[in-house]
Scaffold this motif. Structure first.
Motif, PDB file in Angstrom:
ATOM      1  N   THR A 246       0.825  -1.210   0.000  1.00 30.00           N
ATOM      2  CA  THR A 246       0.000   0.000   0.000  1.00 30.00           C
ATOM      3  C   THR A 246       0.856   1.256   0.000  1.00 30.00           C
ATOM      4  OG1 THR A 246      -1.767  -1.143   1.195  1.00 30.00           O
ATOM      5  CG2 THR A 246      -1.787   1.261   1.255  1.00 30.00           C
ATOM      6  N   ILE A 247       1.919   1.256   0.804  1.00 31.54           N
ATOM      7  CA  ILE A 247       2.812   2.423   0.883  1.00 31.54           C
ATOM      8  C   ILE A 247       3.477   2.668  -0.462  1.00 31.54           C
ATOM      9  CG2 ILE A 247       4.920   3.330   1.936  1.00 31.54           C
ATOM     10  CD1 ILE A 247       4.124   1.752   4.480  1.00 31.54           C
ATOM     11  N   VAL A 248       3.961   1.607  -1.091  1.00 23.72           N
ATOM     12  CA  VAL A 248       4.621   1.750  -2.396  1.00 23.72           C
ATOM     13  C   VAL A 248       3.645   2.300  -3.435  1.00 23.72           C
ATOM     14  CG1 VAL A 248       5.689   0.488  -4.311  1.00 23.72           C
ATOM     15  CG2 VAL A 248       6.345  -0.021  -1.946  1.00 23.72           C
ATOM     16  N   GLN A 249       2.410   1.784  -3.439  1.00 19.74           N
ATOM     17  CA  GLN A 249       1.419   2.244  -4.413  1.00 19.74           C
ATOM     18  C   GLN A 249       1.030   3.700  -4.189  1.00 19.74           C
ATOM     19  OE1 GLN A 249      -1.731  -0.633  -3.917  1.00 19.74           O
ATOM     20  NE2 GLN A 249      -0.827  -2.094  -5.365  1.00 19.74           N
ATOM     21  N   GLN A 250       0.909   4.107  -2.936  1.00 22.50           N
ATOM     22  CA  GLN A 250       0.443   5.463  -2.626  1.00 22.50           C
ATOM     23  C   GLN A 250       1.547   6.512  -2.718  1.00 22.50           C
ATOM     24  OE1 GLN A 250      -1.413   5.247   1.231  1.00 22.50           O
ATOM     25  NE2 GLN A 250      -3.293   4.341   0.439  1.00 22.50           N
ATOM     26  N   LYS A 251       2.751   6.155  -2.304  1.00 24.91           N
ATOM     27  CA  LYS A 251       3.825   7.147  -2.184  1.00 24.91           C
ATOM     28  C   LYS A 251       4.836   7.105  -3.326  1.00 24.91           C
ATOM     29  CE  LYS A 251       2.080   8.375   1.758  1.00 24.91           C
ATOM     30  NZ  LYS A 251       1.326   9.647   1.873  1.00 24.91           N
ATOM     31  N   PHE A 252       4.898   5.993  -4.028  1.00 23.01           N
ATOM     32  CA  PHE A 252       5.944   5.849  -5.048  1.00 23.01           C
ATOM     33  C   PHE A 252       5.370   5.464  -6.409  1.00 23.01           C
ATOM     34  CE2 PHE A 252       7.842   4.856  -0.908  1.00 23.01           C
ATOM     35  CZ  PHE A 252       8.868   5.780  -0.880  1.00 23.01           C
ATOM     36  N   ASN A 253       4.112   5.834  -6.679  1.00 20.36           N
ATOM     37  CA  ASN A 253       3.527   5.491  -7.976  1.00 20.36           C
ATOM     38  C   ASN A 253       4.238   6.195  -9.122  1.00 20.36           C
ATOM     39  OD1 ASN A 253       2.541   7.973  -7.117  1.00 20.36           O
ATOM     40  ND2 ASN A 253       0.578   7.743  -8.136  1.00 20.36           N
ATOM     41  N   TRP A 254       4.812   7.381  -8.869  1.00 22.30           N
ATOM     42  CA  TRP A 254       5.563   8.113  -9.894  1.00 22.30           C
ATOM     43  C   TRP A 254       6.794   7.341 -10.357  1.00 22.30           C
ATOM     44  CZ3 TRP A 254      10.694   9.390  -9.285  1.00 22.30           C
ATOM     45  CH2 TRP A 254      11.212   9.293  -7.980  1.00 22.30           C
ATOM     46  N   TYR A 255       7.297   6.518  -9.473  1.00 23.16           N
ATOM     47  CA  TYR A 255       8.560   5.810  -9.671  1.00 23.16           C
ATOM     48  C   TYR A 255       8.473   4.825 -10.850  1.00 23.16           C
ATOM     49  CZ  TYR A 255      12.923   3.829  -7.732  1.00 23.16           C
ATOM     50  OH  TYR A 255      14.210   3.436  -7.516  1.00 23.16           O
TER      51      TYR A 255
END
Length: 307
Positions: free
Chosen positions: A295-304
């Motif tokens: 969830t954290i990766v999807q919400q905070k690092f989607n630009w990545y």
């Protein structure tokens, strides 16, 4: 004697920093406020705690003994607070992490909600280069470390958080001729390195060695921020972690130069000594990250994932 805990804290910070100015900065107080509290604290003793020579403050032998006693008192007070919260069923105490410098763009996002829920936890996070991070871990001075290259010299366990991608980067004012052959590109580019002990530098050097690349022009800087500013100014090029240049890419200050063999891909990993007995706090954090990582990766690092 009628000193306060606040005075003990202020005096201890002055001893640690050897400066009223630095103490005020670290305590987020004004310099006059710190000076007043130091004077009020000193007035309770017949023996000097400090002496000023020129514009520099020195701690007397007696002052050092009082500082040691102050530290013990403050630690006991903190222990009482922790025990009180623990008795009420709340997590309380210190959480110690050591992270590589570029990890400051990652780790806070995996801590934020956890820290908001568990307000009794005191976070101590040292941001430094890879060699110092591993030294802290080896000496068992921290609960966890965050690295982009998992060490082979230590017996550790790990939890991968996010893929690490490193690209060749330069500013947007310099025209790039579109050459993709890595050896030809590096013939003319002045390359900027991080300092010895940096994980990014280690990755760069391994890539250069594996591809038998001759680097003719070289510069060394001691922080990721310094490298970015040098690139923006047009001093050269560097192989950099994507995670640290988000704003510069979006602001069109830096560009990714597409060449063969890049990006280099590793993983940002949370690591700890194998067999370590986790405290209730560190175990709770580990359980939280395992549950919430996706969830954290999807919400905070989607630009990545766009790169």
């Amino acid at each position: 004697m009628n000193y306060t805990l606040n005075q003990l804290q202020i005096f201890l910070k002055i001893v640690q920093t050897k400066s009223v100015t630095k103490a005020s900065e670290e305590l987020h107080l004004t310099q006059p406020a710190v000076s007043i509290q130091l004077r009020n604290f000193q007035d309770q003793f017949d023996i000097p705690l400090t002496e000023v020579i020129g514009r520099k403050i020195y701690i007397t032998d007696f002052g050092h003994e009082i500082a040691e006693a102050a530290e013990n008192i403050l630690n006991q007070v903190q222990a009482i607070n922790y025990k009180t919260m623990a008795y009420k069923g709340q997590l309380a105490g210190k959480l110690k992490l050591s992270i590589v410098s570029t990890g400051k763009y990652i780790m806070p996002y995996f801590l934020a909600d956890f820290m908001k829920v568990h307000t009794g936890i005191e976070l101590q996070m040292d941001v430094t280069n890879k060699s110092k991070v591993l030294e802290s871990l080896k000496n068992n001075e921290v609960d966890f470390a965050l690295v982009s290259i998992v060490p082979t010299s230590l017996d550790i366990e790990q939890l991968d958080l996010l893929q690490n991608k490193l690209y060749l980067v330069g500013n947007t004012e310099t025209e790039y001729n579109g050459e993709k052959n890595i050896k030809k590109v590096f013939q003319d580019l002045p390359l900027i390195f991080r300092e010895n002990g940096s994980g990014t530098r280690q990755t760069m050097e391994k890539f250069i060695e594996q591809n038998d690349i001759a680097v003719l022009k070289k510069m060394e800087l001691t922080s990721n921020e310094a490298v970015k500013q040098a690139l923006i100014a047009g001093l050269g090029y560097s192989i950099m972690p994507l995670i640290g240049i988000k704003n510069e890419l979006h602001n069109n200050e830096l560009q990714i130069i597409p060449v063969e063999g890049l990006p280099i891909k590793t993983n940002w990993s949370l690591i700890w000594l194998k067999g370590k007995k986790h405290s209730p706090i560190s175990k709770a954090l580990l359980d939280y990250i395992k549950t919430e990582k996706r969830t954290i990766v999807q919400q905070k690092f989607n630009w990545y994932e766009q790169y």
